[in-house]
Design an enzyme around this catalytic site. Structure first.
Site, short mmCIF file in Angstrom:
data_model
loop_
_atom_site.label_atom_id
_atom_site.label_comp_id
_atom_site.label_asym_id
_atom_site.label_seq_id
_atom_site.Cartn_x
_atom_site.Cartn_y
_atom_site.Cartn_z
N SER A 152 -4.11 2.37 -8.57
CA SER A 152 -4.87 3.61 -8.70
C SER A 152 -5.65 3.62 -10.00
CB SER A 152 -3.92 4.81 -8.69
OG SER A 152 -4.58 6.01 -9.05
N ASN A 159 0.81 -1.21 0.00
CA ASN A 159 0.00 0.00 0.00
C ASN A 159 0.85 1.27 0.00
OD1 ASN A 159 -2.46 1.74 0.62
ND2 ASN A 159 -1.20 2.09 2.42
N TYR A 180 3.37 9.28 -11.57
CA TYR A 180 2.53 8.53 -10.65
C TYR A 180 1.67 7.53 -11.43
CZ TYR A 180 -1.22 7.54 -7.33
OH TYR A 180 -2.14 6.92 -6.53
N ALA A 181 1.03 8.01 -12.50
CA ALA A 181 0.20 7.12 -13.31
C ALA A 181 1.01 5.97 -13.88
CB ALA A 181 -0.46 7.92 -14.44
N ALA A 182 2.21 6.27 -14.34
CA ALA A 182 3.06 5.21 -14.90
C ALA A 182 3.46 4.19 -13.85
CB ALA A 182 4.31 5.84 -15.52
N SER A 183 3.73 4.66 -12.64
CA SER A 183 4.11 3.72 -11.57
C SER A 183 2.96 2.79 -11.23
CB SER A 183 4.58 4.48 -10.33
OG SER A 183 3.51 5.13 -9.66
N LYS A 184 1.74 3.31 -11.23
CA LYS A 184 0.58 2.48 -10.89
C LYS A 184 0.19 1.56 -12.04
CE LYS A 184 0.08 3.94 -6.70
NZ LYS A 184 0.31 3.03 -5.54
#
Length: 226
Positions: free
Chosen positions: A118, A63, A132-136
């Protein structure tokens, strides 16, 4: 009694997950247990949890994560540093823990991994948060790969994809981008509560049938459906 390692347990979704899983043998980690930006931390917290749980972990819940802006007009070195920090904490540290879990689960006939990703993994995010989007998105790809690769060994992998959640972090973000406009994009009319996400995490960690492995549960008030 199920032995569970939960990262990012001190606030928001993590704190709600800790409460939802409190009937089990739970080790919850926070930044006080080590900075996940440090490559040595994942192995250290895994080993510590393993020792505290008597040598056996049944469930890993990834998490912990960061949501930090990196506008494209930042100095180049600063932008790259922000990208690499987000990838290290949100994806690489989670991947290391997943690997350690897979190797451990193999010794005991299986186990479960639940990754908190996410909505941004599927619909993207703001121009200042594409790292952030790429990591998720990477986390979702990793979850599905683990599910496909290790189901035959009793190793199950799931993910949840919240949209906005009413944590301090989400409240600040909503305010900074015009809360009413963003809420208008959520058919339910409100953001999710941490307890709602935690209920899905608990289900996947303890109750979901094995045939659900590889599943991703959306928790976003129908703001993104697929």
């Amino acid at each position: 009694m199920t032995n569970i390692l939960l990262t990012g347990a001190s606030r928001g979704i993590g704190a709600a997950c800790a409460e939802a899983l409190s009937t089990q043998q739970l080790i919850g980690t926070s930044s006080a247990d080590g900075d996940l930006n440090d490559p040595a931390t994942p192995q250290r917290i895994w080993n510590s949890a393993l020792e505290q749980l008597g040598g056996r972990i049944d469930v890993l819940v990834n998490n912990a994560g960061v949501f930090e802006a990196a506008p494209v007009d930042l100095d180049h070195a600063e932008w790259v540093d922000a990208w690499e920090r987000t990838m290290r904490i949100n994806l690489t540290a989670s991947a290391e823990l997943c690997r350690l879990a897979v190797l451990h689960f193999r010794q005991y006939g299986g186990g479960r991994i639940v990754n908190v990703a996410s909505r941004a993994a599927y619909r993207g995010d703001s121009p200042a948060h594409w790292h952030y989007a790429a990591s998720k998105a990477g986390m979702i790809g990793m979850t599905k790969s683990i599910a496909r690769g290790f189901a035959g060994e009793g190793i199950l992998a799931f993910a949840v994809c919240p949209g906005f959640v009413m944590t301090g972090m989400a409240e600040d973000y909503l305010a900074s981008r015009g809360g009413d406009k963003l809420l208008a994009d959520i058919p339910l009319g409100r953001v999710a509560m941490p307890e709602e996400v935690a209920s899905a995490v608990r289900y996947l960690a303890l109750e979901a049938p094995a045939s659900m492995t590889g599943a991703v549960i959306d928790i976003n008030g129908a703001s993104y459906v697929r």
